[in-house]
Each structure stands twice: as C-alpha cells, then as structure tokens.
Design a protein around this motif. Structure first.
Motif, PDB file in Angstrom:
ATOM      1  N   PHE A  67       2.227  -7.671 -21.359  1.00 18.98           N
ATOM      2  CA  PHE A  67       1.878  -8.985 -21.000  1.00 18.98           C
ATOM      3  C   PHE A  67       0.412  -9.318 -21.886  1.00 18.98           C
ATOM      4  O   PHE A  67      -0.424  -8.275 -21.485  1.00 18.98           O
ATOM      5  N   SER A  68       0.302 -10.163 -22.658  1.00 20.06           N
ATOM      6  CA  SER A  68      -0.716 -10.180 -23.634  1.00 20.06           C
ATOM      7  C   SER A  68      -1.398 -11.697 -22.810  1.00 20.06           C
ATOM      8  O   SER A  68      -1.047 -12.485 -22.481  1.00 20.06           O
ATOM      9  N   SER A  69      -2.891 -11.658 -23.213  1.00 21.07           N
ATOM     10  CA  SER A  69      -3.483 -12.846 -22.657  1.00 21.07           C
ATOM     11  C   SER A  69      -3.234 -14.052 -23.719  1.00 21.07           C
ATOM     12  O   SER A  69      -3.753 -15.101 -23.267  1.00 21.07           O
ATOM     13  N   ASN A  70      -2.667 -13.703 -24.828  1.00 21.09           N
ATOM     14  CA  ASN A  70      -2.549 -14.904 -25.779  1.00 21.09           C
ATOM     15  C   ASN A  70      -0.844 -15.401 -25.400  1.00 21.09           C
ATOM     16  O   ASN A  70      -0.373 -16.587 -25.810  1.00 21.09           O
ATOM     17  N   GLY A  71      -0.324 -14.899 -24.021  1.00 19.96           N
ATOM     18  CA  GLY A  71       0.864 -15.539 -24.055  1.00 19.96           C
ATOM     19  C   GLY A  71       1.980 -14.582 -24.118  1.00 19.96           C
ATOM     20  O   GLY A  71       3.231 -15.213 -23.868  1.00 19.96           O
ATOM     21  N   SER A  72       1.940 -13.670 -25.029  1.00 17.51           N
ATOM     22  CA  SER A  72       3.046 -13.007 -25.538  1.00 17.51           C
ATOM     23  C   SER A  72       3.576 -12.005 -24.499  1.00 17.51           C
ATOM     24  O   SER A  72       2.992 -11.437 -23.601  1.00 17.51           O
ATOM     25  N   VAL A  73       4.727 -11.841 -24.401  1.00 21.96           N
ATOM     26  CA  VAL A  73       5.662 -10.980 -23.682  1.00 21.96           C
ATOM     27  C   VAL A  73       6.442 -10.214 -24.424  1.00 21.96           C
ATOM     28  O   VAL A  73       6.988 -10.459 -24.982  1.00 21.96           O
ATOM     29  N   GLY A  74       6.827  -8.746 -23.998  1.00 17.61           N
ATOM     30  CA  GLY A  74       7.434  -7.839 -24.674  1.00 17.61           C
ATOM     31  C   GLY A  74       7.891  -6.625 -24.222  1.00 17.61           C
ATOM     32  O   GLY A  74       7.370  -6.201 -23.328  1.00 17.61           O
ATOM     33  N   LYS A  75       8.555  -5.733 -24.816  1.00 12.77           N
ATOM     34  CA  LYS A  75       9.141  -4.438 -24.482  1.00 12.77           C
ATOM     35  C   LYS A  75       8.791  -3.413 -25.503  1.00 12.77           C
ATOM     36  O   LYS A  75       8.883  -3.698 -26.792  1.00 12.77           O
ATOM     37  N   THR A  76       8.590  -1.976 -25.318  1.00 14.75           N
ATOM     38  CA  THR A  76       8.579  -1.097 -26.220  1.00 14.75           C
ATOM     39  C   THR A  76       9.238   0.167 -25.886  1.00 14.75           C
ATOM     40  O   THR A  76       9.722   0.329 -24.707  1.00 14.75           O
ATOM     41  N   THR A  77       9.737   0.954 -26.830  1.00 15.78           N
ATOM     42  CA  THR A  77      10.439   2.471 -26.534  1.00 15.78           C
ATOM     43  C   THR A  77       9.346   3.300 -27.392  1.00 15.78           C
ATOM     44  O   THR A  77       8.835   2.941 -28.407  1.00 15.78           O
ATOM     45  N   GLY A  78       9.490   4.497 -26.877  1.00 12.35           N
ATOM     46  CA  GLY A  78       8.451   5.311 -27.376  1.00 12.35           C
ATOM     47  C   GLY A  78       9.047   6.896 -27.336  1.00 12.35           C
ATOM     48  O   GLY A  78       9.690   7.206 -26.644  1.00 12.35           O
ATOM     49  N   VAL A  79       8.853   7.552 -28.313  1.00  6.88           N
ATOM     50  CA  VAL A  79       9.046   9.180 -28.328  1.00  6.88           C
ATOM     51  C   VAL A  79       7.623   9.907 -28.672  1.00  6.88           C
ATOM     52  O   VAL A  79       6.795   9.473 -29.275  1.00  6.88           O
ATOM     53  N   PHE A  80       7.780  11.412 -28.298  1.00  5.70           N
ATOM     54  CA  PHE A  80       6.875  12.200 -28.347  1.00  5.70           C
ATOM     55  C   PHE A  80       7.402  13.298 -29.283  1.00  5.70           C
ATOM     56  O   PHE A  80       8.417  13.656 -29.134  1.00  5.70           O
ATOM     57  N   ASN A  81       6.368  13.725 -30.451  1.00  2.00           N
ATOM     58  CA  ASN A  81       6.597  15.069 -31.183  1.00  2.00           C
ATOM     59  C   ASN A  81       5.468  15.573 -31.450  1.00  2.00           C
ATOM     60  O   ASN A  81       4.942  15.408 -32.055  1.00  2.00           O
ATOM     61  N   GLY A  82       5.355  16.587 -30.509  1.00  3.44           N
ATOM     62  CA  GLY A  82       3.933  17.348 -30.593  1.00  3.44           C
ATOM     63  C   GLY A  82       2.952  16.514 -30.219  1.00  3.44           C
ATOM     64  O   GLY A  82       2.687  15.929 -29.016  1.00  3.44           O
ATOM     65  N   LYS A  83       2.040  16.546 -31.150  1.00  2.00           N
ATOM     66  CA  LYS A  83       0.522  15.771 -30.769  1.00  2.00           C
ATOM     67  C   LYS A  83       0.934  14.459 -31.355  1.00  2.00           C
ATOM     68  O   LYS A  83       0.091  13.461 -31.089  1.00  2.00           O
ATOM     69  N   LYS A  84       1.972  13.947 -31.738  1.00  2.00           N
ATOM     70  CA  LYS A  84       2.288  12.634 -32.039  1.00  2.00           C
ATOM     71  C   LYS A  84       3.181  11.772 -31.124  1.00  2.00           C
ATOM     72  O   LYS A  84       3.861  12.352 -30.532  1.00  2.00           O
TER      73      LYS A  84
END
Length: 335
Positions: free
Chosen positions: A104-121
């Motif tokens: 949730f952003s203070s500019n009114g945006s709403v959204g979702k994310t997906t993420g993966v890990f690969n070592g240090k990245k």
C-alpha cells in the motif's frame, strides 16, 4: 488431416521452445532467509526533478502472523520532510520457493508481488494499480553483501503510465544502527506537510488509538487503529492473549480506497495469507459496521473511552442480532 498435422507440429514446437526456457536456481525460503534484511536501511537517490531523496527502510518479522513487515520512507534530503511511504506485508507461499506480498503506497497505489531467492540475490516481480486505474509492473533486483550490511538494488523492465524503463540506476542501501522511531525523534526525518485527507478519515477518527477487552478469566483482546501512509490508509492491529499474556490469534486489517474500483475496501493480513475481506457500513456518527462475509461486527461508541461490540448475522438480506457482546476500553497512551 493436413490441418491437424500442422496444429500438432505447432504444439510440439511450442512445447520444445518452452522446454528450452532458461531458469535460475531457487533457494528454499526459510524464516532466516526471509528476514535477512531485518533492521533499518538507508540509501540516496534523485527524483525526476533532480531533487535528492533520502530513503529509509525498516524490516521486522511478526511471529504471530508469520509475515515480514516493511516500511519504506522517501524523505526530501534538504528539508528532511517525509514525501511518501510504502507499507508491505510479505510471507512465504505454500510451495516454499517464493514469497508473496501485498503493498500500500501513500500515493494510493495498491498491489502484490512475488519473489524468489538465489544465493545472495533476490528477484521481486511487482504489479499494482495507480489511482488513475492504470496498472504498473516491473522487477526489483537486490543483492546483499557477504557481511549483510550493504544491498545493491535496481529496478528492471518497469512499465508505468505508458512509459517503459529497461533498467534504473543501481542504488546502494546501507544498514543503520537506529530504528525509524529514533530517526523521527532526533529529527533526521520530519513529518510530511502534505498529509492525505481521505473522505473516510473523519468516520474513523473516534477509533484511533489503543483499545482492550479483558474477561473474567484474564483473556484479552487488544486492538490498535492508526492512520498510516501519510493519512492514506487505516491500519488495524488485533490480537488475543491468555491470562499469562501469551499471544494467540491475531491479524492486521488495512482499510483504504481501492484504486481499481474507487470503493472503500478492507484487506486482511494473517497467518494464512492476505486479500480483500470486506467493507464498512457507517450506521450513525457513533456506530460502525465492519462487514465480513455474511457477518457484521458492530462497534458502538458509548463515550470517548468505551465501545460496545457485538456481531450480527445476515438473514433475508438484513443484518440482525447482538451476538457475543463485549466492551472495549481505551488504553491511555503516554508519550
């Protein structure tokens, strides 16, 4: 027959191309991996107008919800005034190989994310909706140093308002030995002059603060309501505890304007995930109804420090009843 052969060849070719796709190694995500950025971080950047921006990020884990909560603040480097905020709740999905977040952003945006890990990245794909109902998306790439005190990050393949950015300049984030509250207290960060005033703010102003219910067995319900996102969203934290003070069920409800529908909406974040979960009825100046499915939680403000609470059920299109009634008392807070 020839037509079917052509289609079959096309399908086989597509399958072959798909099988040749390049995949990166992915780590099984543990709590330790998810929380490796815990703490407070600082970075510098420049906005589109060429102004210098100080960026502060805070990451902390909520054990009861099994979620990582992060707050990101953009601050004018010259005036030290807060410009914008971003609130994110992140958990590990059922596969154990990827993260899922709601933001949730203070500019009114709403959204979702997906993420993966690969070592240090870490690679995080995000997608959201702006207040003009235009979708934006992109990828955030992060790499943490061996000592865990520095992170290099850049934004890739970013699309917003009809503009495409293949790659933004890399930003270096450094870990601080202070928390966000300390930065406000020492006036490294100052409150924003441009606090948002959403149309629903006045209807919730009597709820703002901390409240508690205790029964005769010593079990308690603690609730706090706070306006966050520079006044853009209402965040409710609730938790039950037993007579020993041990926390049981709990969660977070975020109320704001859904930019895709422009409707007042409530999102719930808990151990089982997150998503839209209901809405609100404003019955009178001192009575609110929090809708969740076929049930509605009524809160009646008796005076400045007392709220009567009970549940209603929906029957024949109407909410009725006064079930499981209890009383919340305001917890007076000290500076």
């Amino acid at each position: 027959m020839k037509h079917n052969i052509i289609i079959s060849i096309g399908l086989l070719a597509g399958a072959f191309i798909f099988s040749q796709s390049k995949a990166i190694a992915q780590d099984q995500i543990t709590k330790e991996l998810l929380t490796r950025e815990s703490g407070t971080w600082f970075s510098e950047s420049t906005n589109a107008e060429g102004d210098k921006i100080n960026n502060y990020s805070s990451f902390y884990y909520i054990d009861e919800l099994e979620k990582l909560r992060s707050v990101h603040l953009s601050v004018d480097a010259e005036t030290k005034k807060l410009i914008s905020t971003l609130h994110i709740f992140t958990g590990i999905n059922k596969t154990g190989n990827q993260t899922e977040s709601i933001f949730f952003s203070s500019n009114g945006s709403v959204g979702k994310t997906t993420g993966v890990f690969n070592g240090k990245k870490t690679l995080i794909r995000f997608q959201g909706v702006n207040t003009n109902n235009i979708i934006f998306s992109g990828t955030l790439k992060k790499e943490i140093s061996d000592d865990g005190n520095t992170i290099q990050q850049t934004r890739l393949n970013y699309i917003s308002n009809g503009k495409y950015i293949e790659s933004s300049p890399a930003i270096e984030r450094k870990k601080l030995d202070k928390n966000i509250m300390e930065l406000f207290q020492e006036e490294t960060i100052l409150p924003s002059d441009n606090r948002n005033s959403p149309p629903f703010a006045k209807q919730f102003e009597n709820l703002i603060g901390r409240w508690e219910m205790k029964n005769k067995d010593g079990n308690a319900l603690n609730i706090s309501w706070r306006m966050r996102g520079i006044g853009r969203i209402l965040v409710e934290n609730w938790a039950f505890s037993n007579e020993k003070g041990e926390q049981g069920a709990g969660g977070v409800n975020v109320t704001g304007i859904d930019p895709s529908s422009l409707r007042l909406t409530m999102w719930s974040i808990g151990k089982n995930g997150f998503g839209r979960s209901g809405g609100w009825d404003f019955i009178s100046d001192n009575i609110t109804g929090q809708r969740q499915g076929n049930n509605r939680l009524i809160r009646k403000l008796e005076d400045d420090n007392t709220i009567t609470v009970y549940w209603q059920s929906k029957e024949n299109g109407k909410y009725t009843g006064e079930n499981n009634k209890y009383t919340l008392k305001r917890v007076l807070e000290t500076e």
